[in-house]
Design an enzyme around this catalytic site. Structure first.
Site, short mmCIF file in Angstrom:
data_model
loop_
_atom_site.label_atom_id
_atom_site.label_comp_id
_atom_site.label_asym_id
_atom_site.label_seq_id
_atom_site.Cartn_x
_atom_site.Cartn_y
_atom_site.Cartn_z
N ALA A 65 -24.75 2.02 4.71
CA ALA A 65 -26.10 1.90 4.17
C ALA A 65 -26.55 0.44 4.34
CB ALA A 65 -26.12 2.30 2.71
N GLU A 132 -16.94 0.52 0.34
CA GLU A 132 -17.84 0.12 -0.74
C GLU A 132 -17.14 -0.69 -1.83
OE1 GLU A 132 -19.66 3.90 1.01
OE2 GLU A 132 -17.65 3.14 0.57
#
Length: 258
Positions: A65, A132
């Site tokens: 992302a 992440e």
């Protein structure tokens, strides 16, 4: 919609979508995801399309992302806007099959997007990961859930807690990808497989996909019962008669999708 972050093409009965933010390694920004959602939904409704292929570049399917886009967001913003949910689920919701053709990096949201597709064909240089944890967060587009279902608790836990990347060979061994393809042949092979699917009876393709997905959500007894009833239902279609008659007559079937 005008596409600025993806490329869209049609190859016979196959819809081809290419993520195209080369300067950002195809980072998944909101604009790209809006365009991707639109393109998938359009192909899904198109009677001339029987299967889709989603791919990126040789260097990156999608490196994650868009961190710059997320960095200033607050809890109340992401909660109020239902961040990620709104425009990230189109690949998982599509009724027609989507093949992810992955070369290079498929990290974070890129790995999650690939897992939303129906199966993954990986180039030899493909690398998968959920990094992440290195940003002080966790996967938010299904990474902890889909990855665990694909590769098992132990390997998914390690990847989510350490951010370690998995190469194509390891990904194939543990069931994350269907097959490994030579880098230079990846897209051609993905399109060829997609065309083979698109030439099948559409009702059979849709129900086969649905049944396999049901296997993840139900117990064996309920899943087999569901499969049996859908199998019975296909006997009402013209394509069932055509397919079986073509087999008996030793010819190629001509499906009408009816």
């Amino acid at each position: 919609m005008k596409y600025e972050n993806i490329l869209v093409d049609q190859r016979d009965n196959v819809g081809l979508i290419t993520l195209h933010r080369p300067k950002a390694l195809n980072a998944l920004c909101a604009a790209l995801m809006d365009e991707l959602t639109h393109a998938i939904e359009k192909f899904d409704k198109d009677d001339g399309i029987g299967c889709m292929v989603l791919t990126g570049s040789e260097k990156a399917f999608a490196a994650g992302a868009d961190i710059k886009e997320m960095s200033d967001k607050t809890y109340i913003e992401v909660m109020r806007d239902d961040f990620i949910t709104a425009n990230w689920e189109a690949a998982a919701k599509a009724r027609k099959p989507i093949i992810a053709a992955v070369a290079g990096y498929a990290l974070g949201g890129g790995c999650e997007l690939a897992m939303m597709c129906d199966f993954i064909l990986a180039a030899e240089n493909a690398k998968f990961g959920q990094p992440e944890i290195n940003l002080g967060v966790i996967p938010g587009a299904g990474g902890t859930q889909r990855l665990t279902r694909f590769v098992g608790k132990s390997k998914a836990m390690e990847m989510c807690l350490t951010g370690r990347m998995m190469d194509a060979q390891e990904a194939e061994r543990c069931g994350l990808v269907s097959r490994i393809i030579a880098d230079e042949d990846l897209l051609d092979e993905a399109l060829d497989v997609a065309q083979k699917i698109a030439e099948k009876s559409l009702p059979s393709v849709l129900t086969a996909k649905e049944c396999v997905n049901v296997a993840y959500e139900t117990g064996l007894k309920e899943g087999v019962h569901y499969e049996r009833r859908v199998f019975h239902a296909l006997f009402a279609f013209d394509d069932k008669a055509e397919g079986m008659n073509a087999f008996i007559e030793k010819r190629q079937p001509k499906f009408s999708d009816k």
